[in-house]
Design a protein around this motif. Sequence first.
Motif, PDB file in Angstrom:
ATOM      1  N   PHE A 108       0.810  -1.219   0.000  1.00 42.52           N
ATOM      2  CA  PHE A 108       0.000   0.000   0.000  1.00 42.52           C
ATOM      3  C   PHE A 108       0.843   1.269   0.000  1.00 42.52           C
ATOM      4  N   GLY A 109       2.160   1.094  -0.081  1.00 40.48           N
ATOM      5  CA  GLY A 109       3.038   2.255  -0.153  1.00 40.48           C
ATOM      6  C   GLY A 109       3.239   2.975   1.168  1.00 40.48           C
ATOM      7  N   GLY A 110       3.112   2.256   2.266  1.00 40.61           N
ATOM      8  CA  GLY A 110       3.308   2.873   3.580  1.00 40.61           C
ATOM      9  C   GLY A 110       4.778   2.952   3.958  1.00 40.61           C
ATOM     10  N   ASP A 111       5.036   3.527   5.130  1.00 40.76           N
ATOM     11  CA  ASP A 111       6.428   3.646   5.572  1.00 40.76           C
ATOM     12  C   ASP A 111       6.602   3.232   7.033  1.00 40.76           C
ATOM     13  N   LEU A 112       5.713   2.353   7.483  1.00 40.69           N
ATOM     14  CA  LEU A 112       5.789   1.962   8.893  1.00 40.69           C
ATOM     15  C   LEU A 112       7.100   1.252   9.215  1.00 40.69           C
ATOM     16  N   PHE A 113       7.575   0.424   8.274  1.00 43.30           N
ATOM     17  CA  PHE A 113       8.756  -0.387   8.565  1.00 43.30           C
ATOM     18  C   PHE A 113      10.052   0.234   8.055  1.00 43.30           C
ATOM     19  N   VAL A 114      10.004   1.457   7.601  1.00 43.70           N
ATOM     20  CA  VAL A 114      11.224   2.087   7.110  1.00 43.70           C
ATOM     21  C   VAL A 114      11.473   3.356   7.915  1.00 43.70           C
ATOM     22  N   GLY A 115      12.353   3.233   8.874  1.00 45.26           N
ATOM     23  CA  GLY A 115      12.743   4.407   9.637  1.00 45.26           C
ATOM     24  C   GLY A 115      11.785   4.813  10.738  1.00 45.26           C
ATOM     25  N   ASN A 116      10.712   4.055  10.932  1.00 47.08           N
ATOM     26  CA  ASN A 116       9.768   4.363  12.002  1.00 47.08           C
ATOM     27  C   ASN A 116      10.078   3.480  13.210  1.00 47.08           C
ATOM     28  N   PRO A 117      10.476   4.075  14.338  1.00 51.69           N
ATOM     29  CA  PRO A 117      10.867   3.245  15.485  1.00 51.69           C
ATOM     30  C   PRO A 117       9.753   2.314  15.948  1.00 51.69           C
ATOM     31  N   ALA A 118       8.511   2.773  15.865  1.00 53.15           N
ATOM     32  CA  ALA A 118       7.405   1.921  16.312  1.00 53.15           C
ATOM     33  C   ALA A 118       7.288   0.689  15.413  1.00 53.15           C
ATOM     34  N   GLY A 119       7.381   0.916  14.111  1.00 56.52           N
ATOM     35  CA  GLY A 119       7.308  -0.203  13.172  1.00 56.52           C
ATOM     36  C   GLY A 119       8.491  -1.134  13.328  1.00 56.52           C
ATOM     37  N   ASN A 120       9.662  -0.560  13.556  1.00 52.61           N
ATOM     38  CA  ASN A 120      10.846  -1.385  13.754  1.00 52.61           C
ATOM     39  C   ASN A 120      10.697  -2.289  14.978  1.00 52.61           C
ATOM     40  N   ALA A 121      10.092  -1.733  16.023  1.00 48.88           N
ATOM     41  CA  ALA A 121       9.888  -2.541  17.236  1.00 48.88           C
ATOM     42  C   ALA A 121       8.937  -3.699  16.948  1.00 48.88           C
ATOM     43  N   VAL A 122       7.894  -3.423  16.169  1.00 48.27           N
ATOM     44  CA  VAL A 122       6.944  -4.492  15.817  1.00 48.27           C
ATOM     45  C   VAL A 122       7.657  -5.589  15.034  1.00 48.27           C
ATOM     46  N   TRP A 123       8.442  -5.202  14.027  1.00 49.06           N
ATOM     47  CA  TRP A 123       9.155  -6.186  13.213  1.00 49.06           C
ATOM     48  C   TRP A 123      10.143  -6.985  14.053  1.00 49.06           C
ATOM     49  N   ARG A 124      10.878  -6.257  14.902  1.00 44.11           N
ATOM     50  CA  ARG A 124      11.909  -6.898  15.709  1.00 44.11           C
ATOM     51  C   ARG A 124      11.289  -7.980  16.606  1.00 44.11           C
ATOM     52  N   HIS A 125      10.162  -7.640  17.219  1.00 47.37           N
ATOM     53  CA  HIS A 125       9.582  -8.608  18.155  1.00 47.37           C
ATOM     54  C   HIS A 125       8.926  -9.780  17.453  1.00 47.37           C
ATOM     55  N   THR A 126       8.302  -9.536  16.293  1.00 47.88           N
ATOM     56  CA  THR A 126       7.737 -10.683  15.571  1.00 47.88           C
ATOM     57  C   THR A 126       8.857 -11.589  15.064  1.00 47.88           C
ATOM     58  N   LEU A 127       9.959 -10.976  14.680  1.00 45.27           N
ATOM     59  CA  LEU A 127      11.100 -11.765  14.214  1.00 45.27           C
ATOM     60  C   LEU A 127      11.730 -12.540  15.365  1.00 45.27           C
ATOM     61  N   TRP A 128      11.886 -11.876  16.491  1.00 45.08           N
ATOM     62  CA  TRP A 128      12.512 -12.527  17.645  1.00 45.08           C
ATOM     63  C   TRP A 128      11.664 -13.676  18.168  1.00 45.08           C
TER      64      TRP A 128
END
Lengths: 550, 216
Positions: A239-259
């Motif tokens: 959808f062309g969002g930017d949650l996972f690029v440079g957004n600390p909140a999105g990074n935290a979500v990705w990090r925890h799902t990955l971990w």
Amino acid sequence: MTATAPSTIGSTGTGSQRGASDEAAGPATGAGWWVTTADHKRLGVLFLVGALLFLVVGAAVGALLRTELAREGVDLDVQYGRLLSLHSTVATLLFLVPAWIGMASWLVPLQIGASRVAFPRLHALALWLFLLGGTMLLAAYVLGRPFFDLAEGLPRPGPDQGANEATGLAIMGMALVAVSTLLAAMDLVVTVLKLRTKGLTLVRLPMFSWSVLITCLALLLATPVFLAGLALLYLDRHFGGDLFVGNPAGNAVWRHTLWLFGRPDAFLVLLPGLGAACDIVATHSRRPLLGEGAARQAMVAFAVLSFATWAAGPGVADALVLPTYSVPTALAALPVAMVALVLLGSVVKGRPELHVSLLFVSGFLLLTGLGALNAGVAAAVGVEGRPWATGHLHVVGFGAPTMLLFAALYHWAPKMTGRHPSAKLAGTSFLGLFGGFALLGLGSYLLGYDGGPARLQDYDFTAGATTFNPLAFLGGLLVLLGLVTFALDFVRIAVLRAGEEAAGDPYEGLTLEWATSSPPPPQNFETVPEVRSAQPLLDQRTPVQSGSRG
Amino acid sequence: MASPTLTSPATTPAGPAGNTPAGAPAVAALPPAADERPRNLMPMGVLLLSASGTMFFGALVAAYLHLRDVTEPWPPEGVKLDLYLGNLLIITMALSAVTVEWACFALRRGDRRQSSAALGVTIGLGVAFLNLLSYTADQVPFDAASHPYGLVVTALVMLLGIAVGIGVGFVTLTLLRVSGRQLSAAEPSQLRATACYWHFTVAASIAVWYTVAILK
């Protein structure tokens, strides 16, 4: 007892021998034999072959990376990051878990006296999803570098991130591999719980089947979290969002799902290996495992504690063995130590006969010991930086479980192929793999103690780097040598049908898989022996003591 | 006691559930016995996959709650969800949980016609849910790219729709098998598995609704 040896590693049989369970197994001959099969033995072999091929790709890429580090003047430039990402992704996702699933698909029904897995066609679907997903993942790296990977974790902003086809393909490939893992894990759990032969209670399960049950239950809980992260990542990009690029909140979500997926996964790749090691040691020691109940409980504890490592900290190596940020992670090492003691005790108390699989098990113990020793040293002297962590990952996180996988392959090779592997080739394979992982780890560890830079590609070829990097490079080459030797040996016995024929029970085994011919017929068993303990075949050989065990 | 000979062509073959004592006389003229298929394989498999599905939606809900805690404003200004539509969605799914159990109950009593009718109603409710979900998604005043709220709510709604869509397909297949007399009171395991999966989708719907509409 002589081997009735059908012609290939899978299984064949005449029409009159094929049981009802093989209706789903596809045609016994013809070009589509391996493609349309739903027989658990053939599916297991295909899983193993696929995983080993992906390992060869990952190892070859790793060796290529090491050439840049070993010799000044070799410069992979921007491709270094892409190749490193490929190397770590293949190692994390496409080798150990699918290989253990393959081994379990082949072996578990035989160990529990079943003629098939619970859902043969679903298992076949899992296989093809794995192969398709893995191929898509490799193809993604041909197109470019996906803007995330499993080693670095955090999605990175990049100039072409909006139109990076590689990222979309990589997400789809990973999702297919994850779905494949879920389906296969579910099927194996149902197989163990519902298709056990009469008398084979859960506490009498062979250790490998027990460890597969525990591992698959944990995978069923951990893998969906990763899938959820991938779904969010895909939708954000779509959808062309930017949650996972440079957004600390999105990074935290990705990090925890990955971990929450990756941390247990890093431990769970060891768990089936521990179960296999228990069966191997018990078989070659010619006695029931010493402290079998303790080993079973240790495996359950290991699986539970592996989830606690989710909160271990940002570095993957920190989550493996001490030094560590969290108490639960440190506790996860204890069950492994417990199983190691059980293995050593069983060898001491038994009448062990040397077999190459025992060499691989001892290789696992030595590599684990090397990792623990270095963890202690690192804790004392305070080491930071990427090289030490790289060494630790290759020794403890990857090398040790890989040794156990090859131990299992060599132990059950006569059952799988109907032939004994060559002692010389097997020994060479052991030396290559064990020596390779040891040197690979040692070179990286020493570089870490020498104050290596945070990023491997930033070396300025100081005295330390020029000494220790070639050591690690040599280790990588040895690993490749071990893999090639293994492949030659298995092609020789499984395809060319060379080598000494194996009897149905070449080791005087303890568990049910040795109660059938080598390789097993399509329906696995003509008759399933009576099970009154965890060692039904030992009961048959020593009837006076039967019933007193397990 | 069994003979030390582990395999013998002159013994009666046995499936995984049966233990023919080694050395038992063979009946040479008969083909190998068919496997006795254990019961409840499919319900157990679906139960395990439902546990995985719970973790999947649990992770999405956790992502929603985390993003809600660290993002201001939440929800974005101008976003006001229609509770009426949300409640209607949940009532539809809750009703379908009853009808799928009705189908199981009827089949257990051997009433295939009533079981088929109940499955048909379940399919109708499922399709109605999907239709209303699609309509609701069209009405919301945000898109996935505009705000983390948009992304995570879109993900929850889309993936819930996919899960219910799979459920509708599963129920349809079961309806065909019940109508075709392939499932019966003696062999109800696929219907039981279908009901397990359907209850999972109902639970997931309630979790999504509670997160987005009540917790906000």
